[in-house]
Scaffold this motif. Sequence first.
Motif, PDB file in Angstrom:
ATOM      1  N   GLY A   1      13.737  -8.650  -5.356  1.00 11.87           N
ATOM      2  CA  GLY A   1      12.384  -9.203  -5.205  1.00 11.87           C
ATOM      3  C   GLY A   1      11.795  -9.562  -6.556  1.00 11.87           C
ATOM      4  O   GLY A   1      11.646  -8.694  -7.428  1.00 11.87           O
ATOM      5  N   ALA A   2      11.479 -10.844  -6.733  1.00  8.61           N
ATOM      6  CA  ALA A   2      10.931 -11.318  -8.014  1.00  8.61           C
ATOM      7  C   ALA A   2       9.440 -11.596  -7.894  1.00  8.61           C
ATOM      8  O   ALA A   2       8.927 -12.583  -8.410  1.00  8.61           O
ATOM      9  CB  ALA A   2      11.695 -12.556  -8.485  1.00  8.61           C
TER      10      ALA A   2
ATOM     11  N   GLY B   1       8.724  -6.637  -9.117  1.00 12.15           N
ATOM     12  CA  GLY B   1      10.123  -6.855  -9.509  1.00 12.15           C
ATOM     13  C   GLY B   1      10.252  -7.502 -10.879  1.00 12.15           C
ATOM     14  O   GLY B   1      11.069  -7.072 -11.710  1.00 12.15           O
TER      15      GLY B   1
ATOM     16  N   ASP C   1      15.913 -12.893  -5.558  1.00 13.21           N
ATOM     17  CA  ASP C   1      14.832 -13.148  -4.615  1.00 13.21           C
ATOM     18  C   ASP C   1      15.365 -14.029  -3.505  1.00 13.21           C
ATOM     19  O   ASP C   1      16.164 -14.936  -3.739  1.00 13.21           O
ATOM     20  CB  ASP C   1      13.624 -13.815  -5.289  1.00 13.21           C
TER      21      ASP C   1
ATOM     22  N   LYS D   1      13.705 -16.157  -1.889  1.00 14.21           N
ATOM     23  CA  LYS D   1      13.126 -17.509  -1.939  1.00 14.21           C
ATOM     24  C   LYS D   1      13.992 -18.434  -2.795  1.00 14.21           C
ATOM     25  O   LYS D   1      14.572 -17.995  -3.785  1.00 14.21           O
ATOM     26  CB  LYS D   1      11.718 -17.452  -2.554  1.00 14.21           C
TER      27      LYS D   1
ATOM     28  N   ALA E   1      11.891  -4.065  -4.692  1.00 12.23           N
ATOM     29  CA  ALA E   1      10.542  -4.583  -4.956  1.00 12.23           C
ATOM     30  C   ALA E   1      10.327  -5.799  -4.061  1.00 12.23           C
ATOM     31  O   ALA E   1       9.796  -6.816  -4.490  1.00 12.23           O
ATOM     32  CB  ALA E   1      10.400  -4.951  -6.431  1.00 12.23           C
ATOM     33  N   ASP E   2      10.761  -5.655  -2.796  1.00  8.76           N
ATOM     34  CA  ASP E   2      10.801  -6.827  -1.919  1.00  8.76           C
ATOM     35  C   ASP E   2       9.624  -6.893  -0.954  1.00  8.76           C
ATOM     36  O   ASP E   2       9.730  -7.447   0.138  1.00  8.76           O
ATOM     37  CB  ASP E   2      12.156  -6.939  -1.200  1.00  8.76           C
TER      38      ASP E   2
ATOM     39  N   ALA F   1      13.144  -5.304   3.134  1.00 10.63           N
ATOM     40  CA  ALA F   1      14.394  -5.057   3.858  1.00 10.63           C
ATOM     41  C   ALA F   1      15.135  -3.869   3.250  1.00 10.63           C
ATOM     42  O   ALA F   1      15.981  -3.259   3.900  1.00 10.63           O
ATOM     43  CB  ALA F   1      15.277  -6.307   3.814  1.00 10.63           C
TER      44      ALA F   1
ATOM     45  N   THR G   1      -3.936 -14.772   7.021  1.00 13.23           N
ATOM     46  CA  THR G   1      -3.132 -13.549   6.909  1.00 13.23           C
ATOM     47  C   THR G   1      -3.891 -12.386   7.536  1.00 13.23           C
ATOM     48  O   THR G   1      -5.113 -12.285   7.358  1.00 13.23           O
ATOM     49  CB  THR G   1      -2.904 -13.189   5.417  1.00 13.23           C
TER      50      THR G   1
ATOM     51  N   ILE H   1       9.234   0.115  -5.031  1.00  8.82           N
ATOM     52  CA  ILE H   1       7.990   0.008  -5.802  1.00  8.82           C
ATOM     53  C   ILE H   1       7.147  -1.143  -5.246  1.00  8.82           C
ATOM     54  O   ILE H   1       7.637  -1.982  -4.496  1.00  8.82           O
ATOM     55  CB  ILE H   1       8.228  -0.215  -7.328  1.00  8.82           C
TER      56      ILE H   1
ATOM     57  N   ASP I   1       4.442  -3.351  -3.118  1.00 15.07           N
ATOM     58  CA  ASP I   1       4.067  -3.397  -1.703  1.00 15.07           C
ATOM     59  C   ASP I   1       5.140  -2.802  -0.794  1.00 15.07           C
ATOM     60  O   ASP I   1       4.839  -2.421   0.340  1.00 15.07           O
ATOM     61  CB  ASP I   1       3.809  -4.852  -1.265  1.00 15.07           C
TER      62      ASP I   1
ATOM     63  N   ALA J   1      -8.993  -5.849  -4.411  1.00 14.63           N
ATOM     64  CA  ALA J   1      -8.105  -6.698  -5.236  1.00 14.63           C
ATOM     65  C   ALA J   1      -7.296  -5.846  -6.213  1.00 14.63           C
ATOM     66  O   ALA J   1      -7.243  -6.120  -7.409  1.00 14.63           O
ATOM     67  CB  ALA J   1      -8.902  -7.781  -5.962  1.00 14.63           C
TER      68      ALA J   1
ATOM     69  N   ALA K   1       1.058  -2.654  -8.128  1.00  8.92           N
ATOM     70  CA  ALA K   1       2.484  -3.019  -8.184  1.00  8.92           C
ATOM     71  C   ALA K   1       2.956  -3.033  -9.645  1.00  8.92           C
ATOM     72  O   ALA K   1       4.036  -2.525  -9.971  1.00  8.92           O
ATOM     73  CB  ALA K   1       2.698  -4.380  -7.527  1.00  8.92           C
TER      74      ALA K   1
HETATM   75  C1  LIG Z   1      -4.614 -11.906   1.685  1.00 16.81           C
HETATM   76  C2  LIG Z   1      -4.223 -11.119   0.466  1.00 16.81           C
HETATM   77  C3  LIG Z   1      -4.933 -11.273  -0.719  1.00 16.81           C
HETATM   78  C4  LIG Z   1      -4.598 -10.516  -1.841  1.00 16.81           C
HETATM   79  N1  LIG Z   1      -5.336 -10.670  -2.969  1.00 16.81           N
HETATM   80  C5  LIG Z   1      -5.043  -9.903  -4.045  1.00 16.81           C
HETATM   81  C6  LIG Z   1      -5.802 -10.026  -5.230  1.00 16.81           C
HETATM   82  O1  LIG Z   1      -6.720 -10.854  -5.327  1.00 16.81           O
HETATM   83  N2  LIG Z   1      -5.487  -9.209  -6.281  1.00 16.81           N
HETATM   84  C7  LIG Z   1      -4.441  -8.315  -6.215  1.00 16.81           C
HETATM   85  O2  LIG Z   1      -4.183  -7.616  -7.202  1.00 16.81           O
HETATM   86  N3  LIG Z   1      -3.717  -8.190  -5.099  1.00 16.81           N
HETATM   87  C8  LIG Z   1      -3.971  -8.969  -4.023  1.00 16.81           C
HETATM   88  N4  LIG Z   1      -3.211  -8.859  -2.906  1.00 16.81           N
HETATM   89  C9  LIG Z   1      -2.070  -7.925  -2.917  1.00 16.81           C
HETATM   90  C10 LIG Z   1      -0.923  -8.461  -3.768  1.00 16.81           C
HETATM   91  O3  LIG Z   1      -0.606  -9.787  -3.371  1.00 16.81           O
HETATM   92  C11 LIG Z   1       0.298  -7.573  -3.604  1.00 16.81           C
HETATM   93  O4  LIG Z   1      -0.069  -6.231  -3.722  1.00 16.81           O
HETATM   94  C12 LIG Z   1       1.338  -7.893  -4.665  1.00 16.81           C
HETATM   95  O5  LIG Z   1       1.724  -9.236  -4.572  1.00 16.81           O
HETATM   96  C13 LIG Z   1       2.540  -6.982  -4.492  1.00 16.81           C
HETATM   97  O6  LIG Z   1       3.563  -7.384  -5.350  1.00 16.81           O
HETATM   98  P1  LIG Z   1       5.072  -7.037  -4.981  1.00 16.81           P
HETATM   99  O7  LIG Z   1       5.876  -7.592  -6.105  1.00 16.81           O
HETATM  100  O8  LIG Z   1       5.196  -5.613  -4.616  1.00 16.81           O
HETATM  101  O9  LIG Z   1       5.371  -7.835  -3.638  1.00 16.81           O
HETATM  102  P2  LIG Z   1       5.415  -9.398  -3.378  1.00 16.81           P
HETATM  103  O10 LIG Z   1       4.443 -10.119  -4.217  1.00 16.81           O
HETATM  104  O11 LIG Z   1       5.328  -9.554  -1.896  1.00 16.81           O
HETATM  105  O12 LIG Z   1       6.864  -9.829  -3.861  1.00 16.81           O
HETATM  106  C14 LIG Z   1       8.023  -9.509  -3.123  1.00 16.81           C
HETATM  107  C15 LIG Z   1       9.123 -10.493  -3.469  1.00 16.81           C
HETATM  108  O13 LIG Z   1      10.299 -10.084  -2.790  1.00 16.81           O
HETATM  109  C16 LIG Z   1      10.913 -11.221  -2.199  1.00 16.81           C
HETATM  110  N5  LIG Z   1      11.671 -10.744  -1.038  1.00 16.81           N
HETATM  111  C17 LIG Z   1      11.212 -10.387   0.176  1.00 16.81           C
HETATM  112  N6  LIG Z   1      12.232  -9.980   0.958  1.00 16.81           N
HETATM  113  C18 LIG Z   1      13.357 -10.074   0.198  1.00 16.81           C
HETATM  114  C19 LIG Z   1      14.717  -9.788   0.435  1.00 16.81           C
HETATM  115  N7  LIG Z   1      15.145  -9.296   1.613  1.00 16.81           N
HETATM  116  N8  LIG Z   1      15.613 -10.014  -0.550  1.00 16.81           N
HETATM  117  C20 LIG Z   1      15.208 -10.517  -1.759  1.00 16.81           C
HETATM  118  N9  LIG Z   1      13.916 -10.802  -2.037  1.00 16.81           N
HETATM  119  C21 LIG Z   1      13.010 -10.571  -1.075  1.00 16.81           C
HETATM  120  C22 LIG Z   1       9.777 -12.133  -1.847  1.00 16.81           C
HETATM  121  O14 LIG Z   1      10.219 -13.484  -1.744  1.00 16.81           O
HETATM  122  C23 LIG Z   1       8.813 -11.910  -3.019  1.00 16.81           C
HETATM  123  O15 LIG Z   1       9.052 -12.811  -4.073  1.00 16.81           O
HETATM  124  C24 LIG Z   1      -3.521  -9.594  -1.773  1.00 16.81           C
HETATM  125  C25 LIG Z   1      -2.807  -9.441  -0.594  1.00 16.81           C
HETATM  126  C26 LIG Z   1      -3.149 -10.185   0.519  1.00 16.81           C
HETATM  127  C27 LIG Z   1      -2.375  -9.988   1.794  1.00 16.81           C
END
Ligand SMILES: Cc1cc2nc3c(=O)[nH]c(=O)nc-3n(C[C@H](O)[C@H](O)[C@H](O)COP(=O)(O)OP(=O)(O)OC[C@H]3O[C@@H](n4cnc5c(N)ncnc54)[C@H](O)[C@@H]3O)c2cc1C
Length: 377
Positions: free
Chosen positions: A11-12, A16, A34, A36, A160-161, A166, A269, A288, A290, A300, A306
Amino acid sequence: MPAISDVLVIGAGLAGTAAAIGLADGGIGVDLIDVKPEVGAIGSGITMQGNGLRELRRLGVWDAVRAAGYPFDSLGLRAPDPAGTLLAEIPDARTGGPDLPAALGLPRPALARIMADRATAAGAKLRLGTRVSSLSQDDGGVDVVFSDGSAGRYDLVIGADGIRSATRPMIGITDQPRPTGMGIFRAFGPRPASVTRTDLYYGGPSYIAGYCPTGENSLYAYIVEDARDRSGLTPAERLAAMRSLAEAYHGPWDEIRATLSDPGTVGYTLFEELVVPAPWNRGRVVLIGDAAHACPPTLAQGGAQALEDAVVLTELLLSRDAVDDDELWSAFAARRFERARTVVEASCQLGQWQLDHQQGDVPGLIAAIAALVSQPA
Ligand SMILES: Cc1cc2nc3c(=O)[nH]c(=O)nc-3n(C[C@H](O)[C@H](O)[C@H](O)COP(=O)(O)OP(=O)(O)OC[C@H]3O[C@@H](n4cnc5c(N)ncnc54)[C@H](O)[C@@H]3O)c2cc1C
C-alpha cells in the motif's frame, strides 16, 4: 545493526510511503507495492493537521508539501442563514509546534506524488498494479507470492493497505470497519478569494457543510448527511444532489456552488470506524494506518495518525536488533494503540452527538485531542 534488511510495504498511501521513506533512509531494502496502476491519479483534498505536518517535515517533504498546499491557523464557524453569517473565528491549536501552521489543505494527488517520489528517491522500489496473492511466515522471514506470479522473501511485511486491508484477514485478524451513520459528499474546484481557511456551517438540512483551501487556485468542499445508499447515483445525479443540499448555505458557499458543475469532481463516502485491538502484528507481519485504525474525518486526524504509525514503527525497527521480539511489538503498541484509539473514539463521538441531536462538549473534546496529539508520537 537493525533487525531487518528487507521489507515489503503493501500500500503506497500515506502510511505505506511514510514507512518506505523512513526505512529506505535507514538503509533497509524496501519493496513498496500498490494495487492501483497509478499514483495520485485523481482525488479531492485533505486537511493535514499540525501533528501530521510535523511527521511530514521529519520525512523531508515539508518544503514540497508547503509549496503544494494552503496553510491556515484558524477555524470559522458560520450559520446556515441567508448571509452565511460568521459566528466565530477560533484560533486552531498548532499541534505540530509553533513553527508549523495549525493546518494545511492540499490536493490528495499532489500529496500522493510527493510521498511516492520521495520514497523512490530514498531507494524504495515501487511496483504499481500489484497485490499480494499469499503470505506465509516461519521463524526467519515471510514468503510472499505476488499477483503477477513473482515471489519474494522478506524479514518483515507492513500491511498499509487501508481500511479494506487485504493483509488484515491474511494474518487472521477478523475485525472489520463499522459504519457510523453518516455519509459525506465531497467535491473539489477553484478557490474563491473569500475562502482562506476551513469554515464549518452546522445545521440546516445537513449536519455540516464545510470547505478547505488546498492551494492558491483550489479547494475542496463537503456536506455531511445521514448515511444513505447513494451508490446507485450517476455522477450527474451525485452532482445534482450535492448542489441541492448546498442551496441552504451562503456566504462563500454561494461562490463555491456556482463552480460546482463537473460531475467528475464529486464523490460520496460513508463514514466508518475501526480499531484493531493491539497488537497489530502477527509474527513478522504488521498493520499500520487505516488498516489498523480508521476514523470518520470529524477531526481530520486519520492521515496524521497513519503518518505517526509509520514514523514510530520505523524508529523502533531501526533501533532494535530482533524483529521476533515481543518487546518491539509491546513498545509499538505502547506508543500507538491508546493514542490512535482515543482519536478514533473522539472522532466518532463528535458525529454521534450530532446524530443524537445532543449538545456535547465539542470545544472540550477538540481541545483534549489537540493536547494529546501536540505531544510527540
Ligand atoms: C471522507 C474522508 C475524508 C477524510 N479527510 C481527511 C482529512 O481531511 N485529513 C486527514 O488527515 N484524514 C482524512 N481522512 C482519513 C485519511 O484519508 C486516512 O486516514 C489516510 O488516508 C490513511 O492512510 P493509509 O495510508 O493508512 O491508507 P490509504 O490512504 O487508504 O492507502 C492505502 C493504499 O493501499 C492500496 N491498497 C489497497 N488494497 C491493496 C492491496 N490489496 N494491495 C496493494 N495495495 C493496496 C490503496 O490503493 C492505497 O494506495 C478522510 C477519510 C475519509 C473517508
